[in-house]
Write an enzyme that holds these catalytic residues in place. Sequence first.
Site, PDB file in Angstrom:
ATOM      1  N   CYS A  17      49.961 -54.378  23.629  1.00  0.00           N
ATOM      2  CA  CYS A  17      50.214 -53.554  22.440  1.00  0.00           C
ATOM      3  C   CYS A  17      50.906 -52.243  22.775  1.00  0.00           C
ATOM      4  CB  CYS A  17      48.924 -53.306  21.664  1.00  0.00           C
ATOM      5  SG  CYS A  17      47.707 -52.265  22.514  1.00  0.00           S
ATOM      6  N   HIS A  54      43.781 -49.103  21.589  1.00  0.00           N
ATOM      7  CA  HIS A  54      44.815 -49.929  20.955  1.00  0.00           C
ATOM      8  C   HIS A  54      45.835 -49.000  20.302  1.00  0.00           C
ATOM      9  CE1 HIS A  54      46.770 -53.101  18.735  1.00  0.00           C
ATOM     10  NE2 HIS A  54      46.522 -52.477  17.599  1.00  0.00           N
TER      11      HIS A  54
END
Length: 307
Positions: A180, A66
């Site tokens: 993301c 992430h």
Amino acid sequence: QWPVPYRRFDFRPKTDPYCQARYTFCPTGSAIPVMKEEDVIEVYRLQAPVWEFKYGDLLGHLKIMHDAVGFKSSLTGKNYTMEWYELFQLGNCTFPHLRPGMDAPFWCNQGAACFYEGIDDAHWKENGTLVLVTTISGAMFNEMAQWVKYDNETGIYYETWTVQASPEKQSVIWFDSYECSKFILRTYQKLADLGAVFKKIQTNYTSIILFSGEPVYLGNETSIFGPLGNKTLAAAIRDFYNPFKPHQSVREFFVDLLKIIDRVILNHQFYLFYNLEYWFLPMKFPYLKIIYEEVPLPVGSKASFGV
């Protein structure tokens, strides 16, 4: 035209109460502050394994990461984190719910930017990355903040999959993901366009890729599932998504996993929902791959101010 351009919208629709997140989206979020123009702000690349807070480095071993970006104000000494992620977790963004009494699959899919004060050093450093990538002025930060508002209000749907023709470097990309890491790449590019000069360091990002022959356009919810829709196609799409539902037992999970393998690998079928439209993907070997590849930090030009 390939890849199919990601569609932007005029406003963000209200979320349906049916859509519930296991973990609250952006629990400590705040408005992006206005910085003093003469401030000097350090910009940090942040990366950690997905769900690191729950599973530690487990997904890091699979290179499922992430991404976020951090800022530190020289004038105030305050740190900030900015990231983009799913409102209802990844599973809901990737697969729909089949609700009783509703013909069309029901999607709980939105993604959004989250901005909050502080950088959790331990979270990013322990199993990931926290590294200075550039320094910007307060004036540049404020222009970036205006762009983030635009980007966030118009790019509202999370797209998990990149879909391409083969694993080769120059392969045709049919659809690009919107998640993301893409938000972080857009943010870096915006800063470069505003004049930020990035350090020369290697930066890698996670992509989940499906491999497919040329996709076939099927239609939207109304044309497939509406009163004048294609009942055979509607049943096939519902049938395809059924095994991806949340599981109550281990046995159910394995039964459904076999169905997924049968459809995707043995029968080369995948139904993709992208820009609120359905596409059929004739799947090809190696079917799915998680890659962690380098995307260089951008080189901007002051002449380019497009959003």
